[in-house]
Design a protein around this motif. Structure first.
Motif, short mmCIF file in Angstrom:
data_model
loop_
_atom_site.label_atom_id
_atom_site.label_comp_id
_atom_site.label_asym_id
_atom_site.label_seq_id
_atom_site.Cartn_x
_atom_site.Cartn_y
_atom_site.Cartn_z
N SER A 28 -6.81 -24.69 -42.13
CA SER A 28 -6.20 -23.54 -42.80
C SER A 28 -4.86 -23.18 -42.20
N ASP A 29 -4.50 -23.83 -41.13
CA ASP A 29 -3.24 -23.55 -40.43
C ASP A 29 -2.11 -24.27 -41.14
N PRO A 30 -1.13 -23.54 -41.72
CA PRO A 30 -0.02 -24.20 -42.42
C PRO A 30 0.70 -25.20 -41.55
N ALA A 31 0.82 -24.90 -40.25
CA ALA A 31 1.54 -25.81 -39.36
C ALA A 31 0.82 -27.14 -39.26
N ALA A 32 -0.54 -27.11 -39.34
CA ALA A 32 -1.30 -28.33 -39.24
C ALA A 32 -1.08 -29.23 -40.45
N LYS A 33 -0.64 -28.68 -41.56
CA LYS A 33 -0.43 -29.45 -42.78
C LYS A 33 1.03 -29.83 -42.98
N GLY A 34 1.88 -29.48 -42.04
CA GLY A 34 3.30 -29.77 -42.20
C GLY A 34 3.96 -28.91 -43.23
N GLU A 35 3.47 -27.67 -43.42
CA GLU A 35 3.97 -26.81 -44.48
C GLU A 35 4.96 -25.77 -43.99
N THR A 36 5.42 -25.91 -42.76
CA THR A 36 6.37 -24.95 -42.23
C THR A 36 7.69 -25.63 -41.94
N GLY A 37 8.67 -24.83 -41.51
CA GLY A 37 9.98 -25.38 -41.16
C GLY A 37 10.65 -26.04 -42.36
N ALA A 38 11.39 -27.09 -42.10
CA ALA A 38 12.14 -27.76 -43.16
C ALA A 38 11.22 -28.34 -44.22
N GLY A 39 9.94 -28.60 -43.86
CA GLY A 39 9.00 -29.17 -44.81
C GLY A 39 8.22 -28.16 -45.61
N ALA A 40 8.58 -26.89 -45.52
CA ALA A 40 7.86 -25.85 -46.24
C ALA A 40 7.95 -26.04 -47.75
N ASP A 41 6.92 -25.64 -48.45
CA ASP A 41 6.89 -25.71 -49.90
C ASP A 41 7.75 -24.60 -50.48
N THR A 42 8.91 -24.97 -50.97
CA THR A 42 9.86 -23.96 -51.44
C THR A 42 9.49 -23.38 -52.80
N SER A 43 8.44 -23.93 -53.43
CA SER A 43 7.99 -23.35 -54.70
C SER A 43 7.13 -22.12 -54.47
N GLY A 71 17.51 -18.65 -56.04
CA GLY A 71 16.39 -19.58 -56.09
C GLY A 71 15.31 -19.28 -55.06
N LEU A 72 15.16 -18.00 -54.72
CA LEU A 72 14.19 -17.59 -53.71
C LEU A 72 13.12 -16.69 -54.33
N VAL A 244 10.96 -15.12 -37.36
CA VAL A 244 9.98 -16.13 -37.78
C VAL A 244 9.30 -16.72 -36.54
N LYS A 245 8.24 -17.47 -36.77
CA LYS A 245 7.64 -18.22 -35.68
C LYS A 245 8.55 -19.40 -35.35
N LYS A 246 8.69 -19.72 -34.07
CA LYS A 246 9.58 -20.79 -33.64
C LYS A 246 9.25 -22.08 -34.40
N GLY A 247 10.29 -22.72 -34.92
CA GLY A 247 10.13 -23.92 -35.72
C GLY A 247 10.32 -23.67 -37.19
N ASN A 248 10.22 -22.42 -37.61
CA ASN A 248 10.35 -22.10 -39.03
C ASN A 248 11.74 -21.64 -39.41
N GLU A 249 12.67 -21.66 -38.45
CA GLU A 249 14.05 -21.29 -38.77
C GLU A 249 14.65 -22.22 -39.82
N ALA A 250 14.13 -23.47 -39.88
CA ALA A 250 14.69 -24.46 -40.80
C ALA A 250 14.07 -24.39 -42.19
N ASP A 251 13.13 -23.51 -42.39
CA ASP A 251 12.54 -23.32 -43.72
C ASP A 251 13.67 -22.94 -44.69
N PRO A 252 13.88 -23.73 -45.75
CA PRO A 252 14.98 -23.42 -46.69
C PRO A 252 14.90 -22.01 -47.26
N ARG A 253 13.68 -21.49 -47.42
CA ARG A 253 13.52 -20.13 -47.95
C ARG A 253 14.02 -19.09 -46.94
#
Length: 288
Positions: A28-43, A71-72, A244-253
């Protein structure tokens, strides 16, 4: 349609549980699925926790007027304390928060072992001294009681405001880390330490109170007009930041919101809405 969701202390246990799950890296951890940072689901919407005023107001201005064009997708969740927004950001319950200044964030990380980082400065809320019983600083006399916020950074900041206006004297060099024990001359005053959010409600029970700008506005006060003393903006390190949590600064959103919060439109909204009680303070946060 506005989709603000108020989160109260009743969900503290849930937040703490989620924090534990995130530490274990469960499915259930988004980080475990690669869903944070630059790889976040922008939809998906960017979920940002915020104090109601002025933080949620500013975010809702962005949501209503600027986000779609950029687009946010933005969702705002309102919090009424200074702890849950950070634990919820750490655990991944929300993507970011906007309610605090960097000195408070640094202190929170140190005390709680969290990994939160500032993204961008947005505004300054000058701390003010208010009273329902006296009309001028000179009317505050020995034996009277002054309420101050009880969290580390805001209490030190409050004591420095009182010292700058001659109401107390504090030890040299303590700066905004000042505590009540650092007062070298109380000048006969008594102090009541309260949670920052509750200080405005204590105005009738004390002779004066140092109140954070956002809570003053929520209580119907106008810091620029109603305060007996007000912090100066020049050189003030207490700009409120997007976090943000460290590592999520690169999230395009997150990067889109960062730009929008420092836009000319937001600057005008803050100036027109708060008329000097809240001040735009754009730019990159100071280094730790």
């Amino acid at each position: 349609m506005r989709k603000n969701i108020k989160i109260t202390a009743a969900v503290a246990v849930t937040a703490a549980f989620a924090l534990g799950l995130s530490a274990c890296g469960t499915d259930s951890d988004p980080a475990a699925k690669g869903e944070t940072g630059a790889g976040a689901d922008t939809s998906k919407p960017l979920v940002v926790g915020a104090s109601p005023t002025p933080h949620a107001d500013i975010l809702n201005f962005v949501k209503k007027n600027l986000a779609e064009k950029a687009g946010l997708k933005l969702e705002v969740k309102e919090f009424t304390d200074y702890v849950l927004p950070n634990t919820a950001t750490e655990s991944g319950q929300i993507d970011a928060n906007y309610f605090q200044h960097k000195p408070y964030l640094d202190d929170f990380n140190k005390k709680n072992g969290t990994h939160l980082v500032p993204v961008v400065d947005v505004h300054l809320e000058p701390l003010g001294l208010f009273s329902n019983k006296v009309k001028d600083l000179k009317d505050i006399k020995p034996g009277q009681t002054v309420a101050v916020p009880n969290d580390t950074t805001n209490e030190g900041r409050a004591l420095q405001l009182l010292a700058a206006n001659g109401l107390i004297t504090v030890k040299d060099g303590v700066g905004t880390n000042a505590k009540l024990s650092d007062i070298t001359d109380k000048k006969g005053l008594e102090f009541k330490e309260l949670e920052a959010a509750t200080v405005p409600r204590a105005l009738d029970d004390v002779d004066a109170a140092v109140i954070n700008g956002n809570y003053a506005i929520e209580a119907g006060l106008q810091p620029g007009k109603d305060s007996l003393a007000l912090e100066k903006a020049e050189g003030n390190p207490y700009a409120n930041v997007l976090v943000v949590k460290k590592g999520n600064e690169a999230d395009p959103r997150v990067q889109k919101l960062e730009k929008l919060l420092n836009s000319d439109e937001v600057k005008k909204f803050i100036e027109d809405t708060y008329k000097g009680s809240i001040i735009p303070a754009f730019g990159q946060p100071a280094k730790s």
